[in-house]
Motif scaffolding. Sequence first.
Motif, short mmCIF file in Angstrom:
data_model
loop_
_atom_site.label_atom_id
_atom_site.label_comp_id
_atom_site.label_asym_id
_atom_site.label_seq_id
_atom_site.Cartn_x
_atom_site.Cartn_y
_atom_site.Cartn_z
N ALA A 102 0.84 -1.20 0.00
CA ALA A 102 0.00 0.00 0.00
C ALA A 102 0.88 1.25 0.00
CB ALA A 102 -0.92 0.00 1.22
N ASN A 103 0.39 2.29 -0.62
CA ASN A 103 1.09 3.57 -0.66
C ASN A 103 0.12 4.64 -0.16
OD1 ASN A 103 2.45 5.94 -1.24
ND2 ASN A 103 3.20 5.22 -3.22
N PRO A 104 0.01 4.78 1.17
CA PRO A 104 -0.99 5.70 1.74
C PRO A 104 -0.88 7.15 1.28
CG PRO A 104 -0.06 4.28 3.43
CD PRO A 104 0.75 4.07 2.19
N GLY A 105 0.33 7.66 1.21
CA GLY A 105 0.49 9.05 0.80
C GLY A 105 -0.03 9.29 -0.60
N GLN A 106 0.31 8.39 -1.51
CA GLN A 106 -0.16 8.53 -2.89
C GLN A 106 -1.67 8.32 -2.98
OE1 GLN A 106 1.86 9.64 -5.45
NE2 GLN A 106 -0.17 9.95 -6.34
N SER A 107 -2.19 7.39 -2.18
CA SER A 107 -3.64 7.15 -2.18
C SER A 107 -4.41 8.41 -1.82
CB SER A 107 -4.01 6.03 -1.20
OG SER A 107 -3.52 4.80 -1.65
N LEU A 108 -3.94 9.13 -0.78
CA LEU A 108 -4.61 10.37 -0.40
C LEU A 108 -4.48 11.43 -1.48
CD1 LEU A 108 -4.02 10.89 3.44
CD2 LEU A 108 -6.05 10.04 2.25
N LEU A 109 -3.28 11.57 -2.04
CA LEU A 109 -3.09 12.56 -3.10
C LEU A 109 -3.99 12.26 -4.29
CD1 LEU A 109 0.77 13.15 -3.01
CD2 LEU A 109 -1.05 14.72 -2.30
N ASP A 110 -4.13 10.97 -4.64
CA ASP A 110 -5.00 10.58 -5.74
C ASP A 110 -6.45 10.95 -5.48
OD1 ASP A 110 -2.76 9.55 -7.02
OD2 ASP A 110 -3.27 7.45 -6.60
N ARG A 111 -6.83 11.04 -4.20
CA ARG A 111 -8.20 11.41 -3.82
C ARG A 111 -8.35 12.91 -3.63
NH1 ARG A 111 -8.52 6.96 1.02
NH2 ARG A 111 -8.00 5.19 -0.29
N GLY A 112 -7.26 13.66 -3.80
CA GLY A 112 -7.31 15.11 -3.61
C GLY A 112 -7.18 15.53 -2.16
N ILE A 113 -6.69 14.63 -1.32
CA ILE A 113 -6.54 14.91 0.12
C ILE A 113 -5.08 15.28 0.36
CG2 ILE A 113 -6.89 14.02 2.46
CD1 ILE A 113 -9.45 14.00 0.66
N LYS A 114 -4.85 16.46 0.95
CA LYS A 114 -3.48 16.94 1.10
C LYS A 114 -3.02 17.07 2.54
CE LYS A 114 -3.51 19.02 -3.40
NZ LYS A 114 -3.56 20.24 -4.18
N MET A 115 -3.70 16.40 3.47
CA MET A 115 -3.23 16.44 4.85
C MET A 115 -1.92 15.67 4.96
SD MET A 115 -5.62 13.71 6.99
CE MET A 115 -7.19 14.01 6.23
N THR A 116 -1.12 16.02 5.94
CA THR A 116 0.11 15.28 6.22
C THR A 116 -0.25 13.83 6.49
OG1 THR A 116 1.15 17.24 7.15
CG2 THR A 116 2.09 15.11 7.79
N THR A 117 0.51 12.92 5.88
CA THR A 117 0.22 11.50 6.02
C THR A 117 1.37 10.78 6.70
OG1 THR A 117 -0.99 11.62 3.93
CG2 THR A 117 -0.45 9.43 4.74
N LEU A 118 1.07 10.10 7.80
CA LEU A 118 2.05 9.29 8.51
C LEU A 118 1.79 7.83 8.18
CD1 LEU A 118 1.90 11.05 11.99
CD2 LEU A 118 3.31 11.64 10.00
N VAL A 119 2.85 7.04 8.08
CA VAL A 119 2.72 5.64 7.67
C VAL A 119 3.21 4.70 8.77
CG1 VAL A 119 2.84 6.18 5.22
CG2 VAL A 119 4.95 5.70 6.47
#
Length: 168
Positions: A102-119
């Motif tokens: 899984a690539n959580p940061g990219q998943s959020l960016l693909d959804r237009g979500i730009k909050m800081t993402t911790l993994v």
Amino acid sequence: MKFVWSVVSISALLLLSFISQSTADAAAKVDESVATNFELMTSDGQSFTLHDYAGKPVILHFWATWCPYCKKLQPGLEKLRLNYQHTDLQMIGISFSEDAGANPGQSLLDRGIKMTTLVLGDEVAKLYGITGTPTTVFIDRSGHIAWMTNTSDPDDPNLDKAIQFLLK
């Protein structure tokens, strides 16, 4: 008359004792609600420590890329993040319980979500007692957990009310 006065006096003492104990119990609960510090990496490899945000209101959004309820909630969180970007409110996504690859940061960016993402947030989720997704934790300026919710409703008015409470 002395009997009545004695009963009233004893009742008052019992009530004061109960109030004192209730106040002590409430104080203990407040102490238990302190947000525990943690350190994780952002999706782009930067170190993140909760203590770096001391004195600021923080929202921790625990989620996973496979979670349909998270996908439903996140546009509402992003809208709130944008509505309050002029404040010192911090909105942080913490990905946990992920599938391999899984690539959580990219998943959020693909959804237009730009909050800081911790993994790799599984240990932090355990630390906070998080067992399911989505779970959103609201931390006030004093570092106390003010509210936790499992809502997946992006239009839940309580999300905005909680943010307004944090910003006081």
